[in-house]
Design an enzyme around this catalytic site. Structure first.
Site, PDB file in Angstrom:
ATOM      1  N   ALA A  77       2.766  -5.241   6.053  1.00  0.00           N
ATOM      2  CA  ALA A  77       1.868  -6.075   6.860  1.00  0.00           C
ATOM      3  C   ALA A  77       0.576  -6.266   6.066  1.00  0.00           C
ATOM      4  CB  ALA A  77       1.571  -5.358   8.172  1.00  0.00           C
ATOM      5  N   GLY A 120       6.144  -2.969   6.329  1.00  0.00           N
ATOM      6  CA  GLY A 120       6.814  -4.081   6.987  1.00  0.00           C
ATOM      7  C   GLY A 120       7.755  -4.838   6.051  1.00  0.00           C
ATOM      8  N   GLU A 123      10.896  -2.932   6.180  1.00  0.00           N
ATOM      9  CA  GLU A 123      11.492  -3.155   7.511  1.00  0.00           C
ATOM     10  C   GLU A 123      12.152  -4.529   7.599  1.00  0.00           C
ATOM     11  OE1 GLU A 123       7.708  -2.122   9.328  1.00  0.00           O
ATOM     12  OE2 GLU A 123       8.720  -0.549  10.441  1.00  0.00           O
ATOM     13  N   GLU A 143       3.079   3.793   5.833  1.00  0.00           N
ATOM     14  CA  GLU A 143       2.109   3.623   6.937  1.00  0.00           C
ATOM     15  C   GLU A 143       1.382   4.900   7.293  1.00  0.00           C
ATOM     16  OE1 GLU A 143       5.271   2.531   6.904  1.00  0.00           O
ATOM     17  OE2 GLU A 143       5.412   0.516   7.749  1.00  0.00           O
TER      18      GLU A 143
HETATM   19  N1  CO8 Z   1      -1.961  -6.070   2.703  1.00  0.00           N
HETATM   20  C1  CO8 Z   1      -2.924  -6.853   2.170  1.00  0.00           C
HETATM   21  N2  CO8 Z   1      -3.078  -7.022   0.847  1.00  0.00           N
HETATM   22  C2  CO8 Z   1      -2.261  -6.357   0.021  1.00  0.00           C
HETATM   23  C3  CO8 Z   1      -1.226  -5.526   0.513  1.00  0.00           C
HETATM   24  C4  CO8 Z   1      -1.094  -5.398   1.917  1.00  0.00           C
HETATM   25  N3  CO8 Z   1      -0.117  -4.662   2.476  1.00  0.00           N
HETATM   26  N4  CO8 Z   1      -0.570  -4.990  -0.540  1.00  0.00           N
HETATM   27  C5  CO8 Z   1      -1.157  -5.488  -1.645  1.00  0.00           C
HETATM   28  N5  CO8 Z   1      -2.160  -6.306  -1.311  1.00  0.00           N
HETATM   29  C6  CO8 Z   1      -3.056  -7.055  -2.206  1.00  0.00           C
HETATM   30  C7  CO8 Z   1      -4.108  -6.141  -2.810  1.00  0.00           C
HETATM   31  O1  CO8 Z   1      -5.194  -5.973  -1.908  1.00  0.00           O
HETATM   32  C8  CO8 Z   1      -4.460  -6.911  -4.048  1.00  0.00           C
HETATM   33  O2  CO8 Z   1      -5.315  -7.981  -3.700  1.00  0.00           O
HETATM   34  P1  CO8 Z   1      -6.653  -8.267  -4.571  1.00  0.00           P
HETATM   35  O3  CO8 Z   1      -6.118  -8.611  -5.937  1.00  0.00           O
HETATM   36  O4  CO8 Z   1      -7.276  -9.401  -3.851  1.00  0.00           O
HETATM   37  O5  CO8 Z   1      -7.434  -7.008  -4.553  1.00  0.00           O
HETATM   38  C9  CO8 Z   1      -3.135  -7.523  -4.480  1.00  0.00           C
HETATM   39  O6  CO8 Z   1      -2.312  -7.520  -3.310  1.00  0.00           O
HETATM   40  C10 CO8 Z   1      -2.426  -6.722  -5.565  1.00  0.00           C
HETATM   41  O7  CO8 Z   1      -2.295  -5.393  -5.092  1.00  0.00           O
HETATM   42  P2  CO8 Z   1      -2.846  -4.114  -5.911  1.00  0.00           P
HETATM   43  O8  CO8 Z   1      -4.019  -4.494  -6.753  1.00  0.00           O
HETATM   44  O9  CO8 Z   1      -3.043  -3.012  -4.928  1.00  0.00           O
HETATM   45  O10 CO8 Z   1      -1.593  -3.844  -6.848  1.00  0.00           O
HETATM   46  P3  CO8 Z   1      -1.147  -2.435  -7.450  1.00  0.00           P
HETATM   47  O11 CO8 Z   1      -0.104  -2.737  -8.449  1.00  0.00           O
HETATM   48  O12 CO8 Z   1      -2.322  -1.647  -7.893  1.00  0.00           O
HETATM   49  O13 CO8 Z   1      -0.486  -1.640  -6.196  1.00  0.00           O
HETATM   50  C11 CO8 Z   1       0.887  -1.416  -4.255  1.00  0.00           C
HETATM   51  C12 CO8 Z   1       0.641  -2.171  -5.571  1.00  0.00           C
HETATM   52  C13 CO8 Z   1       1.267   0.035  -4.536  1.00  0.00           C
HETATM   53  C14 CO8 Z   1       2.020  -2.111  -3.521  1.00  0.00           C
HETATM   54  C15 CO8 Z   1      -0.424  -1.447  -3.418  1.00  0.00           C
HETATM   55  O14 CO8 Z   1      -0.865  -2.810  -3.335  1.00  0.00           O
HETATM   56  C16 CO8 Z   1      -0.255  -0.947  -2.012  1.00  0.00           C
HETATM   57  O15 CO8 Z   1      -0.219   0.248  -1.802  1.00  0.00           O
HETATM   58  N6  CO8 Z   1      -0.201  -1.859  -1.014  1.00  0.00           N
HETATM   59  C17 CO8 Z   1      -0.139  -1.495   0.375  1.00  0.00           C
HETATM   60  C18 CO8 Z   1       1.224  -0.949   0.759  1.00  0.00           C
HETATM   61  C19 CO8 Z   1       1.206  -0.506   2.205  1.00  0.00           C
HETATM   62  O16 CO8 Z   1       0.535   0.419   2.582  1.00  0.00           O
HETATM   63  N7  CO8 Z   1       2.008  -1.188   3.031  1.00  0.00           N
HETATM   64  C20 CO8 Z   1       2.119  -0.894   4.451  1.00  0.00           C
HETATM   65  C21 CO8 Z   1       1.223  -1.812   5.220  1.00  0.00           C
HETATM   66  S1  CO8 Z   1       1.143  -1.396   6.951  1.00  0.00           S
HETATM   67  C22 CO8 Z   1       2.587  -2.015   7.554  1.00  0.00           C
HETATM   68  O17 CO8 Z   1       3.390  -2.620   6.880  1.00  0.00           O
HETATM   69  C23 CO8 Z   1       2.796  -1.802   9.032  1.00  0.00           C
HETATM   70  C24 CO8 Z   1       4.148  -2.253   9.443  1.00  0.00           C
HETATM   71  C25 CO8 Z   1       4.087  -2.855  10.820  1.00  0.00           C
HETATM   72  C26 CO8 Z   1       5.234  -3.822  11.038  1.00  0.00           C
HETATM   73  C27 CO8 Z   1       5.231  -4.973  10.065  1.00  0.00           C
HETATM   74  C28 CO8 Z   1       6.356  -5.910  10.340  1.00  0.00           C
HETATM   75  C29 CO8 Z   1       6.387  -7.090   9.469  1.00  0.00           C
END
Ligand code: CO8
Length: 269
Positions: A77, A120, A123, A143
């Site tokens: 998400a 997500g 999922e 999460e």
């Molecule tokens: N949301 C918003 N932006 C994101 C997300 C995200 N989940 N993941 C990555 N991005 C963005 C980063 O903010 C970044 O943007 P910017 O360049 O503007 O700063 C860009 O994508 C690239 O990401 P990173 O610089 O972080 O890239 P890395 O290679 O350093 O890291 C990762 C990659 C490991 C994937 C890291 O981005 C990360 O940990 N992302 C979040 C993963 C996460 O925690 N996901 C769970 C989210 S909560 C959720 O999914 C709840 C589920 C509820 C149901 C959903 C149903 C659809």
């Protein structure tokens, strides 16, 4: 539904050509590569609408869902957007119900996963009927590390797929797993080289699209019924679908073609 600039759709749909032809196969792309295809509310709404239209169209017989770019299927998400939500907003809007509806489509769905499928994103991939994973794919339910839990099937589908002990570990630690481990756990239909993932998923979709439509829908429903029903009820459900198919032209055509040693000409009815 477009991105912040209003220019680029958040989800695109195409009917790719191929050799052999890929009649009846739709390719749906989650298209926010700059945010690793994070599932914003707008993206989920667009996806939901596109899938409803495709599922309603008998000409679409299999759907492949993938992420734009090479880095991610979807990194979950959109945390920036989700972070501003209240309990009341989420309950009223129920944005993640789009994933539940994906799981209930009649049309077979295949996730083609490169790179990250987290939260997500994982999922969404698990809500598809099959998962073609690139060797560079990474899966996880992170999460817990941001103060919540999976909210679109990560505790339910993952546990059914890999068992309680392993699902509990992944959900409680947020630990990620690589594609070969995901395959060993039974999450993956095919593990393929990274640059082939969409092509291989489209090939699998084409094979399914070439099968008789009503039998495909019945088979999908019966296999997925195992996730909901007791064995007794599941066997009854399967037998009912089996018997129903004896009212279709394709049942008669399929069996006649076998006897006459020719290729069946499916009618989809
Ligand atoms: N949301 C918003 N932006 C994101 C997300 C995200 N989940 N993941 C990555 N991005 C963005 C980063 O903010 C970044 O943007 P910017 O360049 O503007 O700063 C860009 O994508 C690239 O990401 P990173 O610089 O972080 O890239 P890395 O290679 O350093 O890291 C990762 C990659 C490991 C994937 C890291 O981005 C990360 O940990 N992302 C979040 C993963 C996460 O925690 N996901 C769970 C989210 S909560 C959720 O999914 C709840 C589920 C509820 C149901 C959903 C149903 C659809």
């Amino acid at each position: 539904m477009t991105d912040d600039t209003g220019e680029r759709p958040l989800v695109s749909v195409a009917f790719p050509a191929g050799d052999p032809p890929r009649d009846g196969v739709a390719l749906v792309t989650l298209d926010r590569p700059g945010a690793l295809n994070a599932l914003s509310f707008g993206l989920l709404e667009a996806l939901d609408e596109i899938l409803a239209v495709l599922d309603d169209d008998d000409a679409c017989r299999a759907i492949v869902i993938t992420g734009a770019g090479t880095r991610a299927f979807a990194a979950g998400a959109d945390i920036r957007e989700l972070g501003g939500s209240t309990r009341a907003d989420l309950h009223a809007d129920d944005p993640f119900a789009a994933v539940d509806r994906l799981g209930r489509l009649r049309t077979p769905t295949i996730a083609a996963v490169r790179g990250y499928a987290l939260g997500g994103g994982f999922e969404l991939a698990m809500a598809c009927d099959m998962l073609v994973a690139a060797e560079d794919a990474t899966f996880g339910q992170p999460e817990i590390g941001i103060g919540v839990i999976p909210g679109a099937g990560g505790t339910q589908r993952l546990t059914r797929a890999i068992g309680r002990a392993r699902a509990m570990e992944l959900v409680l630690t947020g630990r990620r797993i690589k594609a070969p481990d995901a395959e060993r756990m039974g999450l993956v239909t095919m593990l393929v080289p990274a640059d082939e993932v969409v092509d291989r998923a489209l090939g699998l979709a084409s094979e399914i699209a070439a099968m008789p439509l009503l039998a495909v829908r019945a088979a999908k429903a019966a296999v997925n019924a195992t996730q909901e029903l007791s064995l007794d009820h599941g066997l009854r459900f399967e037998r009912d679908r089996f018997e129903e198919l004896f009212e279709t032209e394709d049942q008669r055509e399929g069996m006649l073609a076998f006897i006459e040693k020719r290729t069946p000409a499916w009618k989809g009815r």
